[in-house]
Scaffold this motif. Structure first.
Motif, PDB file in Angstrom:
ATOM      1  N   GLY A 101       0.773  -1.222   0.000  1.00  0.00           N
ATOM      2  CA  GLY A 101       0.000   0.000   0.000  1.00  0.00           C
ATOM      3  C   GLY A 101       0.805   1.273   0.000  1.00  0.00           C
ATOM      4  O   GLY A 101       0.255   2.343   0.255  1.00  0.00           O
ATOM      5  N   CYS A 102       2.099   1.196  -0.313  1.00  0.00           N
ATOM      6  CA  CYS A 102       2.918   2.412  -0.265  1.00  0.00           C
ATOM      7  C   CYS A 102       2.805   3.251  -1.526  1.00  0.00           C
ATOM      8  O   CYS A 102       3.244   4.400  -1.546  1.00  0.00           O
ATOM      9  CB  CYS A 102       4.383   2.053  -0.004  1.00  0.00           C
ATOM     10  SG  CYS A 102       5.141   1.128  -1.349  1.00  0.00           S
ATOM     11  N   GLY A 103       2.244   2.689  -2.626  1.00  0.00           N
ATOM     12  CA  GLY A 103       2.064   3.474  -3.838  1.00  0.00           C
ATOM     13  C   GLY A 103       2.857   2.995  -5.029  1.00  0.00           C
ATOM     14  O   GLY A 103       2.990   3.732  -6.013  1.00  0.00           O
ATOM     15  N   LYS A 104       3.387   1.775  -4.991  1.00  0.00           N
ATOM     16  CA  LYS A 104       4.203   1.279  -6.099  1.00  0.00           C
ATOM     17  C   LYS A 104       3.393   1.163  -7.392  1.00  0.00           C
ATOM     18  O   LYS A 104       3.797   1.667  -8.435  1.00  0.00           O
ATOM     19  CB  LYS A 104       4.804  -0.085  -5.727  1.00  0.00           C
ATOM     20  CG  LYS A 104       5.685  -0.072  -4.498  1.00  0.00           C
ATOM     21  CD  LYS A 104       6.340  -1.409  -4.233  1.00  0.00           C
ATOM     22  CE  LYS A 104       5.327  -2.500  -3.944  1.00  0.00           C
ATOM     23  NZ  LYS A 104       4.540  -2.242  -2.720  1.00  0.00           N
ATOM     24  N   SER A 105       2.242   0.482  -7.317  1.00  0.00           N
ATOM     25  CA  SER A 105       1.411   0.318  -8.520  1.00  0.00           C
ATOM     26  C   SER A 105       0.894   1.654  -9.019  1.00  0.00           C
ATOM     27  O   SER A 105       0.786   1.883 -10.233  1.00  0.00           O
ATOM     28  CB  SER A 105       0.233  -0.619  -8.221  1.00  0.00           C
ATOM     29  OG  SER A 105       0.695  -1.913  -7.869  1.00  0.00           O
ATOM     30  N   CYS A 119       8.372  -3.143 -10.105  1.00  0.00           N
ATOM     31  CA  CYS A 119       7.853  -3.111  -8.731  1.00  0.00           C
ATOM     32  C   CYS A 119       7.842  -4.541  -8.204  1.00  0.00           C
ATOM     33  O   CYS A 119       7.327  -5.447  -8.873  1.00  0.00           O
ATOM     34  CB  CYS A 119       6.435  -2.543  -8.706  1.00  0.00           C
ATOM     35  SG  CYS A 119       6.316  -0.820  -9.171  1.00  0.00           S
ATOM     36  N   THR A 120       8.396  -4.752  -7.018  1.00  0.00           N
ATOM     37  CA  THR A 120       8.464  -6.116  -6.508  1.00  0.00           C
ATOM     38  C   THR A 120       8.685  -6.120  -5.000  1.00  0.00           C
ATOM     39  O   THR A 120       9.142  -5.124  -4.425  1.00  0.00           O
ATOM     40  CB  THR A 120       9.594  -6.896  -7.201  1.00  0.00           C
ATOM     41  OG1 THR A 120       9.580  -8.245  -6.751  1.00  0.00           O
ATOM     42  CG2 THR A 120      10.947  -6.277  -6.894  1.00  0.00           C
ATOM     43  N   HIS A 121       8.323  -7.254  -4.403  1.00  0.00           N
ATOM     44  CA  HIS A 121       8.681  -7.535  -3.016  1.00  0.00           C
ATOM     45  C   HIS A 121       9.807  -8.552  -2.924  1.00  0.00           C
ATOM     46  O   HIS A 121      10.281  -8.827  -1.824  1.00  0.00           O
ATOM     47  CB  HIS A 121       7.452  -8.082  -2.264  1.00  0.00           C
ATOM     48  CG  HIS A 121       6.330  -7.110  -2.142  1.00  0.00           C
ATOM     49  ND1 HIS A 121       6.430  -5.947  -1.421  1.00  0.00           N
ATOM     50  CD2 HIS A 121       5.071  -7.120  -2.669  1.00  0.00           C
ATOM     51  CE1 HIS A 121       5.289  -5.281  -1.480  1.00  0.00           C
ATOM     52  NE2 HIS A 121       4.449  -5.971  -2.250  1.00  0.00           N
ATOM     53  N   ARG A 122      10.213  -9.109  -4.062  1.00  0.00           N
ATOM     54  CA  ARG A 122      11.262 -10.131  -4.064  1.00  0.00           C
ATOM     55  C   ARG A 122      12.630  -9.449  -4.094  1.00  0.00           C
ATOM     56  O   ARG A 122      13.346  -9.456  -5.099  1.00  0.00           O
ATOM     57  CB  ARG A 122      11.091 -11.053  -5.280  1.00  0.00           C
ATOM     58  CG  ARG A 122       9.724 -11.696  -5.385  1.00  0.00           C
ATOM     59  CD  ARG A 122       9.485 -12.707  -4.269  1.00  0.00           C
ATOM     60  NE  ARG A 122      10.279 -13.900  -4.435  1.00  0.00           N
ATOM     61  CZ  ARG A 122       9.888 -14.979  -5.114  1.00  0.00           C
ATOM     62  NH1 ARG A 122       8.684 -14.993  -5.665  1.00  0.00           N
ATOM     63  NH2 ARG A 122      10.674 -16.033  -5.219  1.00  0.00           N
TER      64      ARG A 122
END
Length: 1503
Positions: free
Chosen positions: A690-694, A835-838
């Motif tokens: 939810g920080c705004g990446k997309s 954009c990724t969490h990996r």
């Protein structure tokens, strides 16, 4: 009639219409028959060629003959106008006769002149044109010759002292000379010309040369282009298609005739666009001149420059108005000819009353009846077909405009409407708007027809007509009240329908979630509530319609009673001629009055739909020139944002998009974004959920509202390649999805497949890359969808790539492969924003952007940024040079749930509508209710005929010398004892009593019928909804969403509204025609000799027609679903389509699908008119035959004037009843196809077994042990087993991680456990209970699952967490806190905050967390997790895993994992391969075995 001819032609009363006079043809016969009639035929035939499409590919000039003929036609019209002027100056006794003849001639040559101009620019220019036009143009030579001889015999015309008379002689001589020139011009040889092929569609390229019927290379008919006038009038060009239908050869849309050139969707759209442009320019010029130019009220530096508004009504007027309004002339002529019927009937009855009348008088009346009915039938048929063409064009234009508007409006603006509303814009609203084209001309025609009828009424009965008219005028205020209520209920009903379709669409998208959580009953109740509201408004509309039906059905009786009573009380004498002429006029008067409520209702519906569509088209288009800025000074910058702020909030101040960031005032924003990206860089954007990446990627792609700052993207005109976080997959083959409209390049295609790790997947798929995937890729796993979307983006070969977490749904080794082979391989020279969490794979990124709360916190190299995001895993940098073991590549991806489903086109039923369908509708109405309707209909019709016709046929003898009535013979003794006033009082009392009974039966029948229609609509919807919700998941995975939605929208609309309307008309027509035949046979028994062969012919024609009409309706229905499916797909993938600049291609695809549907609709309309003209000819023969038989009986002195008048008054309306019967029957049959389609889903689709033979306690399962005993599951016979004798025991409370390659059976385990798919053999035991013997609801309610693809429904946070309202607010808030969602939910507004359609107000990660919270509420003993945290950051994932361990510490947890750390603390790890359990032990044991698959997975991941 004789008096009329005597005064009009100034002839002798003994012979009012002579043919031969003064040794030559009489002037009256010459002017009327030889002059007016041929010129009228010339006008009608020439008008048939006015719509010939212009041919723009004629490569040389046309023959000089065309120009000469055009000039001659113009001069002929001018000369006849001059003759009219001279006649007016001379004031001759036959002035009106001459004006009529010259007027017809002027009209004929004027229309002929226009048709020649059109033909010269069409495909006919290469020829001499239609021969029929030459014949008709030369025919006036006879009348001109007769006139010339007459003038030469008249000495006045040769007297120079009479200049006007000499001028008339000169004009005739000039006209004869011009006709000779016209003939010579036609004989001029044609110049050799080359006509290029005109592509009618992709499958047909053929020169459109003149001929009777045009065929494409594959045998398809090319509409009516180039057909002769005879072929056009009788639709001979359609015969090949009708034969195909008769032979059951109409199986596919390609079997239907091609559209004429001017009706093709592309041509219509281009014309509509031109008119839109002209309309905008005119509006802007007007506003500038007035000094009131309207500006947009947007924020500074907003997305839109000004509204690109389409004012639909003026544009439709500009695009189609001219031709449409000219068709009103044809309708006027047809209606005027219709008035000749009652007048000629009056003359014929008067002839029969006079035994001394010459037979020529009767023959002229019979000829007049034949001519007037024939011409009226032809003109009305032409009008109807041409209007259908205009409405077809308008439909194509409106649907295309809606589709193109959806492509051009930004996501923030489009979110004002949900999917259900926009689909209704395309379906219901467009249909209502287009249907108004058929009724518009009645707005002026009905008052005109009403006025003319009243005048003729006055001529017949004098002021007595005012008594009947008074009743009609009193109904006007009542009509206004009814219309107002209908309009209000219409609006409310459409809103309820929108809500229902929206809810139904969402339910179908989330069907797996509904079945997993056993929410079927809850959604049945929700949809049922929407349906109840919809039906409550529909019920009011139907009852108001019933009131209208009653009023207008009773009106003829009231008018007749009042008129005849008033006429007799005024001292007048009723005669047979006057009675039946008046009755015919009453029928003509009732027609406009009876049609008025329907026209009013249609107008109201069209206005409501027009306003709804206009509201959508009023949305502002994107203005990318305004959104993006000029290039920066540094030339190597690919993307630059400087002090930029963006908002997801639309102009209506509603939350439209993901809850990723928030400003203090609650507006969702990206704040002060500033960074620059060089060409060829790899930029990683990281941050918590939810920080705004997309939103940052959406801002770069232009999908947000820019509220300030600068945005620059290099080469934005070429578009971006985007892979969205929620992969958007089209319904088509794997290859089609990857190519995305580009040409196939074998070498590059294989490189893309390899780079995106799809090789092994394509080997497993049954058809390789030709395998069809379902809507939105439902037949693929999450990892496959992500890689397929990535492959599509790579194949686009764009300069800038926007990749939104494509690594989330894949395992470690696959993610590493994608990074090395794709991001750092095939895309190494491209600009990539990832954009990724990996974060474990981001060592090689050039720049890492850290975001938090909608702002960029820090930008730098990976070494600087990544340590601040999450502590580096211990072995992230170890073994960098270790060689990867290739055989395990892509070995641990998620198993597709239904990889072997076959997605096919919708199947079309063939043959007649079966008795089962009629029986199902009869049962839906109710047997008792159905018989009640038929009984009251019989009483109503029977008493109506008894009252209106038989009773009135006795009235002529009341004041006559004899009393000849058969009806009242039993009252002859009564007649001897009373005077005339007593007789009149008695008969009127009987008449009024019968009328009152008829009125009661009418109103009962109307309301019972309306109630029966509502009952049927309720039952059919409930059965359909119940069966669909009980269908298997294989049905939803193999059936396009549009097909199912079509059943719940268009088909249910037919069942609700159209079918009852048509069925009502059909029943009335059946009883009306039977009564008419009985009365005609009673009045003139000899008519049976004509009716029997015509009845056989009628049956053959309608049987021949019905085969084709029925198949065309079915083809229309199955070509309609792909339009909705494609539209739904387009709305889902708007960001990807616009980012890649593919909007134009999707518009063309929509046009292609619409074209196929339009072809079926056009063919259906043409087939209807094909039938109509033939039935009209039967009606003409009946009318003519009756009149001839009456004349013969008159000569034989064996005739009853009253009965003949009765029969003839019926005969005048038999054409309408014959046409109405077959049309209403065919329409009923075609509308029954909607019942057939709903019945197909209600009975034939596969359903899950709902009930089991075993009952368990409410506490089951108490422990949570799961055991698979030799479980075998196969998707379809002939395919490998998805589970192959799987045997594994999972003890109660164990935490088991499940891994395995694609196709190994991981997800199939979950589906089998929830009995989404039934085992072929073997057992699954839960706490020693065989689940196959349990009821589905009882089983699934005791299990919990967190699916990989999070799905939320429109509604509040509370409704998505706990739809059934079982838990308290404290429990809901507690699970939100455990899932780390409290802050986001509070920011949105708490538990009652709306999540938007499909949860659009939340990011994908937040949706996954909400689904996790939903599972925590179930308190189930067994929890299945299908990588439910793939889209969240690692820190949040770590906290969630801790929450799951704590909350489910005493429960059984099965986890399909892509992140190794997710399952490292599991009690056991299950490794699947080819549907079998190949390894099952603790992680520690498996890690110590170097030959284990799990050991190799760990070491590949560590690389």
């Amino acid at each position: 009639m004789a008096q009329f001819f005597e005064e009009f032609c100034h002839t002798d009363g003994s012979d009012p219409f002579p043919i031969w006079q003064n040794k030559t043809i009489s002037s009256c016969f010459n002017k009327l028959m030889l002059n007016s009639l041929p010129h009228g035929l010339l006008a009608i035939t020439s008008a048939c060629y006015l719509n010939i499409p212009r041919c723009s590919r004629i490569t040389s000039s046309t023959s000089y003959g065309w120009g000469i003929r055009i000039v001659v036609a113009f001069l002929m019209a001018v000369l006849f106008v001059l003759d009219v002027v001279i006649v007016g100056l001379l004031h001759l006794p036959t002035m009106y006769l001459d004006i009529l003849a010259d007027g017809c001639a002027t009209l004929g040559w004027s229309v002929h002149f226009m048709s020649l101009v059109v033909l010269q620019k069409s495909v006919y220019s290469a020829t001499r044109g239609p021969v029929c036009l030459l014949i008709l143009a030369i025919m006036p030579v006879f009348t001109l010759t007769v006139t010339m001889v007459s003038y030469c015999q008249d000495s006045i015309c040769l007297d120079i002292s009479q200049p006007f008379s000499v001028m008339r002689l000169t004009l005739v001589a000039s006209q004869l000379f011009l006709l000779f020139v016209y003939f010579l011009a036609f004989a001029v040889p044609c110049q050799a010309e080359h006509v290029e092929l005109i592509s009618v569609n992709d499958s047909d390229q053929t020169p459109l040369i003149p001929g009777g019927v045009h065929f494409g290379q594959d045998g398809q008919i090319v509409g009516d282009d180039g057909a002769t006038w005879l072929s056009r009038i009788f639709y001979l060009w359609l015969n090949p298609l009708m034969k195909r239908g008769q032979n059951m050869e109409l199986e596919r849309p390609s079997d239907v005739c091609l559209l004429p050139c001017h009706l093709q969707t592309r041509v219509v759209r281009q014309n509509f666009d031109r008119c839109c442009g002209k309309s905008r320019h005119e509006e802007v010029a007007f506003e500038d001149e007035a000094g009131h130019r309207r500006r947009e009220d947007l924020c500074k530096d907003g997305v839109f420059r000004e509204r690109s508004e389409i004012r639909l009504l003026p544009v439709l007027h500009k695009a189609f108005g001219l031709k449409y309004y000219l068709l009103g002339v044809v309708k006027l002529l047809g209606n005027m000819l219709g008035f000749a019927g009652p007048l000629l009937l009056s003359s014929l009855v008067a002839f029969m009353e006079d035994s001394q009348a010459p037979i020529s008088q009767g023959l002229w009346c019979s000829l007049g009846l034949f001519t007037s009915t024939l011409l009226s039938a032809v003109l009305r048929n032409i009008f109807t077909f041409e209007v259908s063409k205009v409405s077809l064009s308008a439909r194509a234009a409106v649907i295309s405009a809606i589709y193109r508007k959806a492509l051009r409006v930004s996501s923030t603006t489009l979110a004002q409407f949900n999917l259900g509303e926009i689909v209704n814009f395309m379906s219901t609203d467009t249909d209502r708007l287009v249907n108004f084209f058929n009724n518009f001309h009645d707005i002026w025609n009905l008052p005109l027809q009403f006025a003319v009828t009243l005048y003729l009424f006055y001529v017949e009965v004098g002021v007595a007509f005012l008594g009947g008219l008074g009743f009609a005028l009193l109904l006007i205020p009542l009509n206004k009240v009814i219309a107002t209520r209908i309009m209000k209920n219409n609006k409310d009903m459409l809103q309820s329908k929108d809500s229902r379709v929206k809810l139904m669409t969402e339910m179908l998208f989330g069907m797996r979630v509904i079945k997993f959580y056993t929410w079927e009953h809850h959604f049945i109740q929700k949809i049922g509530d929407c349906r109840k509201r919809e039906l409550s408004h529909l019920k009011k509309i139907k009852y108001l319609d019933a009131v209208c039906v009653y009023i207008w059905a009773a009106l003829p009786v009231l008018i007749s009673i009042t008129t005849f009573v008033t006429y007799v009380l005024l001292g007048n004498e009723l005669t047979a001629a006057k009675v039946f002429t008046t009755l015919a006029l009453v029928g003509m008067l009732i027609l406009p009055l009876n049609n008025f409520p329907w026209i009013l209702n249609s107008t109201i519906e069209a206005k409501v739909s027009l306003d709804r569509i206009q509201c959508f088209l009023r949305l502002s288009d994107q203005d990318m020139d305004m959104y993006y800025s000029t290039p920066p000074e540094e030339p190597l910058i690919a993307v630059q944002l400087k002090n930029s702020s963006f908002s997801w909030r639309g102009a209506d101040n509603t939350n439209l998009a993901p809850s990723e960031a928030s400003s203090p005032d609650g507006t969702f924003l990206l704040h002060n974004i500033s960074f620059a990206i060089k060409e060829g860089s790899l930029v990683a954007v990281v941050g918590k959920v939810g920080c705004g990446k997309s939103s940052l990627l959406a801002a770069i792609a232009g999908e947000l509202i820019r509220c300030g700052g600068v945005v620059y993207v290099q080469g934005r005109e070429n578009g971006f390649a985007m892979a969205a976080q929620e992969p958007w997959i089209q319904h088509g083959s794997v290859r089609d999805n990857i190519l995305f409209g580009k040409e196939y390049n074998s070498h590059f295609y294989q490189s893309v497949i390899e780079a995106c790790a799809l090789t092994e997947d394509l080997n497993i798929l049954p058809g390789g890359d030709r395998t069809e995937v379902g809507p939105n890729g439902v037949t693929l796993s999450g990892g496959q969808k992500a890689r397929l979307a990535l492959a599509r983006a790579v194949y686009m070969e764009k300069d800038i790539y926007l990749l939104d977490d494509p690594l989330a749904a894949v395992d470690a080794d696959v993610a590493k492969h994608l990074l090395e082979k794709c991001l750092m391989g095939i895309l190494k020279n491209k600009t990539r924003i990832l954009c990724t969490h990996r974060i474990e794979f981001l060592d090689k990124a050039d720049i890492v952007v850290l975001m938090d709360n909608g702002m960029i916190v820090k930008i730098g190299s990976p070494n600087k940024i990544l340590p601040e995001v999450e502590p580096v895993p211990k072995n992230r940098n170890k073994n960098d040079n270790k060689k990867e073991n290739g055989i395990y590549e892509d070995e641990f991806c998620e198993q597709p749930s239904l990889i072997h489903c076959v997605m096919g086109e919708e199947q079309k039923q063939t043959g007649v509508v079966t008795c089962r369908v009629y029986r199902s509708y009869w049962l839906a109405v109710g047997g008792v209710l159905g018989f009640t309707i038929l009984f009251f209909l019989f009483l109503m019709q029977g008493i109506s005929f008894f009252d209106m016709k038989i009773g009135l046929s006795c009235c002529p003898s009341l004041n006559g010398p004899k009393f000849e009535s058969h009806l009242f013979e039993n009252y002859s003794t009564f007649n001897q004892n009373v005077n005339v006033t007593g007789q009149l009082e008695f008969y009127l009392t009987v008449y009024v009593s019968i009328a009152a009974a008829n009125s009661v039966f009418t109103i009962i029948r109307a309301f019972v019928f309306a109630y029966g229609a509502i009952c049927a609509a309720t039952v059919i919807h409930n059965r359909l909804l119940d069966r669909v919700l009980k269908a298997t998941v294989t049905f939803f995975d193999s059936t396009p969403l549009g097909q199912i939605i079509n059943r719940f929208s268009s088909d249910l609309y037919s069942v609700d509204d159209m079918l009852p309307f048509v069925l009502n008309i059909l029943l009335a027509n059946i009883f009306g025609l039977l009564g008419m035949i009985v009365m005609m046979s009673y009045g003139l028994p000899w008519i049976l000799l004509l009716l029997l062969p015509l009845g056989v012919l009628y049956y053959k024609i309608q049987h021949f027609y019905r085969h084709t009409s029925r198949e065309l309706k079915r083809l229309y229905a199955i070509t309609l679903s792909p339009i909705y499916t494609h539209f739904s797909e387009t709305l889902t993938g708007l960001c990807t389509i616009r980012a890649s600049c593919s909007s134009l291609r999707f518009e063309e695809e929509n046009e292609s699908r619409l074209e196929r549907n339009q072809r079926c609709l056009f063919a259906g309309n043409a087939a209807m008119q094909w039938l109509d003209i033939r039935l009209q000819m039967i009606g003409v023969l009946v009318v003519t035959g009756l009149s001839v038989i009456a004349i013969i009986q008159h000569q034989a002195k064996s005739i009853d004037t009253g009965l003949v008048g009765l029969s003839l008054s019926y005969a005048l309306s038999i054409t309408g009843l014959l046409s109405g019967l077959i049309f209403s029957f065919t329409q009923m049959e075609t509308q029954m196809i909607s019942v057939e389609r709903t019945e197909e889903y209600s009975t034939d689709i596969p359903a899950e077994p709902q009930h089991g033979s075993l009952e368990v306690s409410s506490l089951w399962p108490e422990h949570g042990q799961v055991e698979f005993q030799k479980a075998v599951l196969v998707y379809r016979s002939g395919l490998p087993n998805a589970l192959d004798e799987l045997s594994v025991v999972i003890q109660a409370g164990e935490k088991v991680g499940v891994v395995g390659r694609t196709g190994s059976g991981k997800s199939t385990m979950f589906l089998a456990l929830f009995r989404m798919l039934e085992l072929s053999s073997g057992k699954i035991l839960v706490d020693k209970v065989d689940i196959s013997k349990m009821g589905l609801e009882q089983l699934r309610s005791k299990l919990a699952i967190i699916p990989q693809d999070p799905f939320l429904f429109s509604g509040t946070v509370r409704e998505n967490l706990d739809p059934c309202g079982i838990h308290s607010d404290a429990q809901l808030l507690d699970v939100l806190e455990q899932c780390h969602l409290m802050q986001a939910v509070n920011r949105m507004g708490g538990l009652n905050a709306e999540v938007g359609e499909k949860g659009k107000s939340l990011s994908v990660g937040q949706r996954q967390l909400l689904c996790l919270a939903r599972a925590l509420l179930t308190q189930a003993k067994i929890l299945c997790i299908d990588e439910a945290t793939a889209s969240v950051d690692q820190q949040t994932d770590k906290l969630l895993q801790q929450t799951i361990r704590e909350k489910f510490k005493d429960r059984t947890v099965l986890t399909i994992a892509h992140r190794i750390n997710t399952i490292m603390d599991s009690d056991k790890v299950l490794v699947m391969h080819a549907g079998k359990a190949v390894e099952f032990d603790t992680p520690e044991v498996l890690m110590q075995r170097e030959d284990s698959i799990f050991y190799k997975l760990i070491h590949v991941h560590s690389e």
